[in-house]
Design a protein around this motif. Sequence first.
Motif, mmCIF file in Angstrom:
data_model
loop_
_atom_site.group_PDB
_atom_site.id
_atom_site.type_symbol
_atom_site.label_atom_id
_atom_site.label_comp_id
_atom_site.label_asym_id
_atom_site.label_seq_id
_atom_site.Cartn_x
_atom_site.Cartn_y
_atom_site.Cartn_z
ATOM 1 N N ALA A 1 0.835 -1.202 0.000
ATOM 2 C CA ALA A 1 0.000 0.000 0.000
ATOM 3 C C ALA A 1 0.873 1.257 0.000
ATOM 4 C CB ALA A 1 -0.916 -0.004 1.231
ATOM 5 N N VAL A 2 1.966 1.182 0.758
ATOM 6 C CA VAL A 2 2.900 2.316 0.809
ATOM 7 C C VAL A 2 3.517 2.551 -0.564
ATOM 8 C CG1 VAL A 2 5.129 3.088 1.691
ATOM 9 C CG2 VAL A 2 3.466 2.084 3.240
ATOM 10 N N ALA B 1 3.174 5.768 -2.859
ATOM 11 C CA ALA B 1 4.400 6.558 -3.049
ATOM 12 C C ALA B 1 4.704 6.814 -4.522
ATOM 13 C CB ALA B 1 5.571 5.871 -2.366
ATOM 14 N N GLN C 1 2.689 6.842 -7.029
ATOM 15 C CA GLN C 1 1.694 7.734 -7.633
ATOM 16 C C GLN C 1 1.913 9.184 -7.235
ATOM 17 O OE1 GLN C 1 -2.486 6.422 -7.802
ATOM 18 N NE2 GLN C 1 -1.813 4.568 -6.799
ATOM 19 N N ILE C 2 2.282 9.370 -5.954
ATOM 20 C CA ILE C 2 2.552 10.736 -5.490
ATOM 21 C C ILE C 2 3.773 11.292 -6.205
ATOM 22 C CG2 ILE C 2 3.195 12.142 -3.490
ATOM 23 C CD1 ILE C 2 1.662 10.081 -1.766
ATOM 24 N N LEU C 3 4.797 10.439 -6.346
ATOM 25 C CA LEU C 3 6.017 10.875 -7.026
ATOM 26 C C LEU C 3 5.714 11.276 -8.467
ATOM 27 C CD1 LEU C 3 9.078 11.229 -6.757
ATOM 28 C CD2 LEU C 3 9.345 8.895 -7.569
ATOM 29 N N ALA D 1 2.731 12.138 -9.870
ATOM 30 C CA ALA D 1 1.912 13.361 -9.918
ATOM 31 C C ALA D 1 2.746 14.564 -9.510
ATOM 32 C CB ALA D 1 0.706 13.219 -8.994
ATOM 33 N N GLY D 2 3.620 14.348 -8.529
ATOM 34 C CA GLY D 2 4.495 15.424 -8.058
ATOM 35 C C GLY D 2 5.384 15.929 -9.171
ATOM 36 N N ILE D 3 6.005 15.016 -9.889
ATOM 37 C CA ILE D 3 6.907 15.424 -10.972
ATOM 38 C C ILE D 3 6.115 16.103 -12.087
ATOM 39 C CG2 ILE D 3 8.464 14.591 -12.771
ATOM 40 C CD1 ILE D 3 9.420 12.472 -10.760
ATOM 41 N N PHE E 1 3.150 17.717 -12.039
ATOM 42 C CA PHE E 1 2.644 19.060 -11.724
ATOM 43 C C PHE E 1 3.676 19.891 -10.958
ATOM 44 C CE2 PHE E 1 -1.150 16.426 -12.226
ATOM 45 C CZ PHE E 1 -1.811 17.177 -13.176
ATOM 46 N N GLY E 2 4.294 19.277 -9.987
ATOM 47 C CA GLY E 2 5.200 20.028 -9.112
ATOM 48 C C GLY E 2 6.462 20.479 -9.812
ATOM 49 N N ALA E 3 6.924 19.701 -10.778
ATOM 50 C CA ALA E 3 8.100 20.128 -11.545
ATOM 51 C C ALA E 3 7.656 20.665 -12.899
ATOM 52 C CB ALA E 3 9.074 18.963 -11.715
ATOM 53 N N ILE F 1 -12.829 12.998 -5.762
ATOM 54 C CA ILE F 1 -12.495 13.106 -7.170
ATOM 55 C C ILE F 1 -11.805 11.815 -7.592
ATOM 56 C CG2 ILE F 1 -11.255 14.441 -8.904
ATOM 57 C CD1 ILE F 1 -11.217 16.748 -6.844
ATOM 58 N N THR F 2 -12.367 11.162 -8.570
ATOM 59 C CA THR F 2 -11.697 9.984 -9.104
ATOM 60 C C THR F 2 -11.367 10.287 -10.555
ATOM 61 O OG1 THR F 2 -13.902 9.099 -9.476
ATOM 62 C CG2 THR F 2 -12.674 8.232 -7.603
ATOM 63 N N PHE F 3 -10.491 9.514 -11.127
ATOM 64 C CA PHE F 3 -10.098 9.811 -12.491
ATOM 65 C C PHE F 3 -10.449 8.664 -13.420
ATOM 66 C CE2 PHE F 3 -7.600 12.593 -9.880
ATOM 67 C CZ PHE F 3 -7.693 13.791 -10.562
ATOM 68 N N VAL G 1 11.179 15.733 -6.410
ATOM 69 C CA VAL G 1 10.335 16.577 -7.271
ATOM 70 C C VAL G 1 10.927 17.978 -7.381
ATOM 71 C CG1 VAL G 1 8.082 17.705 -7.455
ATOM 72 C CG2 VAL G 1 8.222 15.302 -6.794
ATOM 73 N N GLY H 1 12.404 19.957 -10.609
ATOM 74 C CA GLY H 1 11.788 21.225 -10.998
ATOM 75 C C GLY H 1 12.818 22.345 -11.082
ATOM 76 N N ALA I 1 5.881 24.871 -5.618
ATOM 77 C CA ALA I 1 5.081 24.065 -6.546
ATOM 78 C C ALA I 1 5.215 22.598 -6.203
ATOM 79 C CB ALA I 1 5.518 24.320 -7.987
ATOM 80 N N ALA J 1 2.081 20.263 -5.050
ATOM 81 C CA ALA J 1 1.721 19.071 -5.812
ATOM 82 C C ALA J 1 1.795 17.810 -4.958
ATOM 83 C CB ALA J 1 2.635 18.931 -7.031
#
Lengths: 102, 391
Positions: free
Chosen positions: A6-7, A11, A13-15, A17-19, A21-23, A90-92, B168, B172, B279, B283
């Motif tokens: 589960a971790v 993890a 997925q967060i990474l 999505a993070g890259i 949007f966050g990057a 929110i689901t995708f 991240v 970035g 950012a 995110a």
Amino acid sequence: MEQFMAVLNAAWQILLAGILFGAGLPALFAFGIRALAWGTGGEAEEHAVGEEKKPHLAGRLVAYAAFAFVMLGMLAGIGFIAAHGLGIAITFDGIMPVFTKK
Amino acid sequence: MFIFLVIVVLTALAFDFTNGFHDTANAMATSIATKALSPKAAVTLCAVLNLVGAFLSVEVALTVTTAVIRIQTSTGGVRPELVTDGGFNILLILLAGLAGAIIWNVLTWLWGLPSSSSHALFGGLVGATIAGLGFNEVKWFGEGASLGGVVGKVAIPALLSPLIAVIVSAIGTRLVFAITNGVNQYYRETGFRWGQIGTASLVSLSHGTNDAQKTMGIVTLALIASGHWDDLHSIPFWVKLACALAIAAGTYIGGWRIIRTMGHGLVEISSPQGMAAEASSAAVILASSQLGFALSTTHVATGSIMGTGIGIGAKVRWSVAGKMLFAWLTTFPAAGLIGALMYLIGNAIGGPVGAFTVFGLLGAIACGFYVISRRNRISSANVNEEWKEDA
């Protein structure tokens, strides 16, 4: 073991999505700044002594488009926070967001 | 009994207040350091967004404690066998746990270290629960495939979330500097300030929705345990209002000591780095809340700031990073220890007097730390002064 999976599942997925949007958003913003500097010319760009940088309209237009996309991204972020606060899940479905009341 | 409930509610609001000033830095340290916003403007913006965020949490989860302790039912009520004494013991556990969290928050603020307020809260509650109900009433592990317990909700996110944020934000930052190569440095610096303000605002808003909720949940739990509220689907409006105001007031006061550490102590940042860091934080926080991964805003924000230094090979002050790591590792157990101690003191004296003693002790310790902090005061006036090693 299930906990461990589960971790890992969360993890990566967060990474991802993070890259994305966050990057990605700062990179897009940077692209806008780069285009705006080219579009503005003059002192906005680094240049050799005596060299003159011309302004370019196309650069400015591209820049505004890039900033508009960044704004959209941020608005999506605000919408996302608001939806969670209002108890909407929110689901995708593919990439299309689907809103359902929790 | 009613006066005891009042004490618990006041203590919860005090925690919310410390939660506010402790976390101003997460959103605003970078904008203040790069002068994208003046210190006062930054804390004002952050406070307003926290207030708005707190009111956005229409659906407040009453099950805030179920992640780590077993005093609640799955619907948000209190286990009936625990409130046969009119809820006295549960209130004392909440009071002691909150006291542990507040004392640790104030101490780490004194040290200028960003530590997680949610870890402090969970730590305090776990400590007080062990002291009050025993080791078995703590939920150490999650069940099945859903993350839970102290390990799943506290320990693992604490290890992973900063790491994800570092990656991240490093990516970035690297991209941003590669793309803006050839742009005049001054032009770049001013341009990115706008992006910085936007992303920092996102972090503030999400902080308001996430963190104010926790205190709303705790206050409502105290009301339920003492029989003053029985609706498990909503919370009283005054609770929401009080919590929103407490966290916004704390944010506005600004934890300048922590803002200074995060804005200057760890890495000296420029505004493109600031935008990349915020950012990345926004995110990672949003993605985690979507997936139900309980991370700490503080860990993500510090990870992002560190990553932005690593990304362009700037100097990271590892001695400062080491102290932060120390604060991360110790927050949960330390708040737990203080929480447990507070419970034991309150319980030994017993009755309302015991509760008053815990409350008084908490006040005395917090005031003591505040007095010590006046010796080298850090405020909006000197938050951006040059960083001296081991200052």
